[in-house]
Scaffold this motif. Structure first.
Motif, PDB file in Angstrom:
ATOM      1  N   GLN A  44       1.006  -1.068  -0.070  1.00  0.00           N
ATOM      2  CA  GLN A  44      -0.080  -0.079   0.030  1.00  0.00           C
ATOM      3  C   GLN A  44       0.883   1.185  -0.017  1.00  0.00           C
ATOM      4  OE1 GLN A  44      -2.813  -0.479   3.358  1.00  0.00           O
ATOM      5  NE2 GLN A  44      -4.341  -0.580   1.877  1.00  0.00           N
ATOM      6  N   TYR A  45       0.109   2.237  -0.355  1.00  0.00           N
ATOM      7  CA  TYR A  45       0.946   3.438  -0.612  1.00  0.00           C
ATOM      8  C   TYR A  45       0.890   4.288   0.952  1.00  0.00           C
ATOM      9  CZ  TYR A  45       1.681   3.284  -5.660  1.00  0.00           C
ATOM     10  OH  TYR A  45       1.990   2.983  -6.929  1.00  0.00           O
ATOM     11  N   GLN A  46       2.074   4.885   1.365  1.00  0.00           N
ATOM     12  CA  GLN A  46       1.955   5.475   2.715  1.00  0.00           C
ATOM     13  C   GLN A  46       2.182   6.920   2.311  1.00  0.00           C
ATOM     14  OE1 GLN A  46       3.503   3.910   6.764  1.00  0.00           O
ATOM     15  NE2 GLN A  46       5.261   5.126   5.987  1.00  0.00           N
ATOM     16  N   VAL A  47       1.453   7.816   2.341  1.00  0.00           N
ATOM     17  CA  VAL A  47       1.582   9.205   1.948  1.00  0.00           C
ATOM     18  C   VAL A  47       1.592   9.807   3.186  1.00  0.00           C
ATOM     19  CG1 VAL A  47       0.656  10.923   0.549  1.00  0.00           C
ATOM     20  CG2 VAL A  47       0.037   8.807   0.012  1.00  0.00           C
ATOM     21  N   SER A  48       2.710  10.994   3.470  1.00  0.00           N
ATOM     22  CA  SER A  48       2.791  11.659   4.513  1.00  0.00           C
ATOM     23  C   SER A  48       2.825  13.048   3.891  1.00  0.00           C
ATOM     24  CB  SER A  48       4.251  11.595   4.968  1.00  0.00           C
ATOM     25  OG  SER A  48       4.456   9.992   5.302  1.00  0.00           O
ATOM     26  N   VAL A  49       2.266  14.051   4.757  1.00  0.00           N
ATOM     27  CA  VAL A  49       2.136  15.484   4.278  1.00  0.00           C
ATOM     28  C   VAL A  49       2.689  16.315   5.188  1.00  0.00           C
ATOM     29  CG1 VAL A  49       0.471  17.304   3.380  1.00  0.00           C
ATOM     30  CG2 VAL A  49       0.284  14.907   2.752  1.00  0.00           C
ATOM     31  N   GLN A  50       3.506  17.249   4.965  1.00  0.00           N
ATOM     32  CA  GLN A  50       3.886  18.499   5.906  1.00  0.00           C
ATOM     33  C   GLN A  50       2.978  19.606   5.666  1.00  0.00           C
ATOM     34  OE1 GLN A  50       7.897  21.002   6.064  1.00  0.00           O
ATOM     35  NE2 GLN A  50       8.457  18.950   6.619  1.00  0.00           N
TER      36      GLN A  50
END
Length: 398
Positions: A44-50
């Motif tokens: 699965q894609y693990q997406v992180s956002v700042q």
């Protein structure tokens, strides 16, 4: 009657004008400045956002009680799905029009960045002026959690550091979305992307303590260039090879290098101007590449015994500089041809422009042709400045 017609005309024109029907207030949005994309063990894609905290970075805020940015993360079968899942933890929708950095995890880069770039190029909110880097020996998520000095917003520091490093140092490359996609899909040129390392203690780097001391316990540093075959990462260039790439690709604005003095010792030279002209020739029916490198330098540091007032000394130093630059350019080309076997220099594009009929027959097997193609390098170096003094006062003391 005439006034009535004019008035009706103005009313008709006004009715056709558009308004800000889709306007959204900044206070209703979570403004993302950096996105990190990884793959987990379940594919699965693990997406992180700042995301910026506007209240903490306001100019009149003298007593910061929270970190200037916050971090959201979610998993999904697709990148878009993961970002939308963030609404379960974020009180505001993620808004990406002001994105500064896209960080892609090394493991995902090895599997292929195509899906990530497809989403980033398709979604209407994204502009294409942000920079892309590969998280080297770590995850993209880890790089987005590190707090930084000087710039309150870490994404701004990553952006500015990459831009300045390319201008002042050369072994890095500020790659945008459009440029990366073009290199991936075009024939005759493979892609490169700058690597980003996390140095030091990661846990401390994620806390306010990291910026409350003079020397940060953890920091981010650009390191090497990632070599791609189509959309997959196949290896890394070291610092010297990355500088060689920049010279070949005509991306050197300014940099410094160390050369050996004729009678021992070292000297630092600053490249103030460099231009590389590639030309393709056919020899016995096979392509041969010729690189003409013209470089102007100034002397920045003298750690040896030499008389800079003599023209013979300058000529000798110019020759040493030419051989030094030629050496690491040839080493870079040899390393890429032997180890990675992909044309990251764009030699195929040069052959295509010079010999279109020949190119038509080899474009589908160009990487094979590239591996054995001879490359001749000719370097001309001119010393334009010796600094504000002639001979080193250290030599006078000795």
């Amino acid at each position: 009657m005439r006034r009535l017609l004019v008035s009706l005309l103005f009313v008709s024109i006004a009715m056709t004008l558009t308004s800000c029907w889709n306007r959204r207030e900044l206070n209703d949005l979570a403004i993302a400045v950096a996105i990190g994309i990884d793959k987990d063990g379940e594919n699965q894609y693990q997406v992180s956002v700042q995301v910026v905290d506007p209240g903490e970075v306001a100019a009149n805020n003298r007593t910061m009680t929270r970190t200037p940015v916050t971090f959201y993360q979610a998993k999904g079968n697709t990148i878009f799905e993961a970002i939308r899942k963030m609404t379960t933890i974020s009180p505001r929708p993620i808004y990406s029009a002001h994105l500064r950095m896209l960080i892609i995890g090394e493991q995902l880069a090895k599997e292929g960045v195509g899906d990530a770039l497809e989403y980033m190029s398709r979604y209407y909110e994204h502009r294409t002026d942000f920079y892309i880097a590969i998280a080297r020996d770590t995850t993209a998520a880890s790089t987005l959690k590190i707090l930084t000095h000087l710039e309150a917003i870490p994404a701004n520091q990553m952006y500015s550091s990459l831009l300045n490093s390319q201008k002042e140092w050369a072994p890095t490359a500020s790659i945008t979305l459009d440029q990366l996609i073009m290199d991936i899909v075009s024939k005759g040129k493979e892609a490169i992307v700058t690597g980003l390392r996390l140095r030091g203690d990661r846990e401390t780097g994620e806390s306010r303590a990291n910026v409350e001391r003079i020397a940060s316990t953890a920091y981010l540093q650009y390191s090497g260039l990632a070599v791609f075959r189509q959309d997959k990462l196949v290896g890394w260039l070291n610092e010297a090879e990355s500088r060689g790439y920049s010279i070949i690709h005509n991306d050197v604005h300014n940099t410094v290098g160390v050369i050996e003095c004729p009678d021992g010792g070292k000297m630092t030279i600053e490249v103030i101007r460099s231009k590389t002209t590639p030309k393709a020739k056919m020899v016995n029916g096979e392509p041969e590449m010729h690189l003409g490198v013209r470089t102007e330098v100034s002397i920045g540091e003298v750690l040896c015994k030499i008389d800079l007032t003599k023209k013979s000394s300058i000529y000798e130093l110019e020759h040493i500089g030419e051989e030094t630059i030629k050496g690491f350019i040839e080493k870079t080309i040899h390393q890429v041809q032997e180890k990675y076997k992909v044309d990251i220099f764009g030699f195929g594009e040069v052959v295509h422009r010079a010999k279109p009929a020949y190119w038509k027959g080899v474009e589908d097997k160009w990487d094979t042709v590239f591996q054995s193609m001879p490359v001749k390098v000719d370097v001309v170096l001119n010393i334009r400045q010796t600094g504000t003094v002639n001979n080193s006062f250290m030599q006078e003391m000795k």
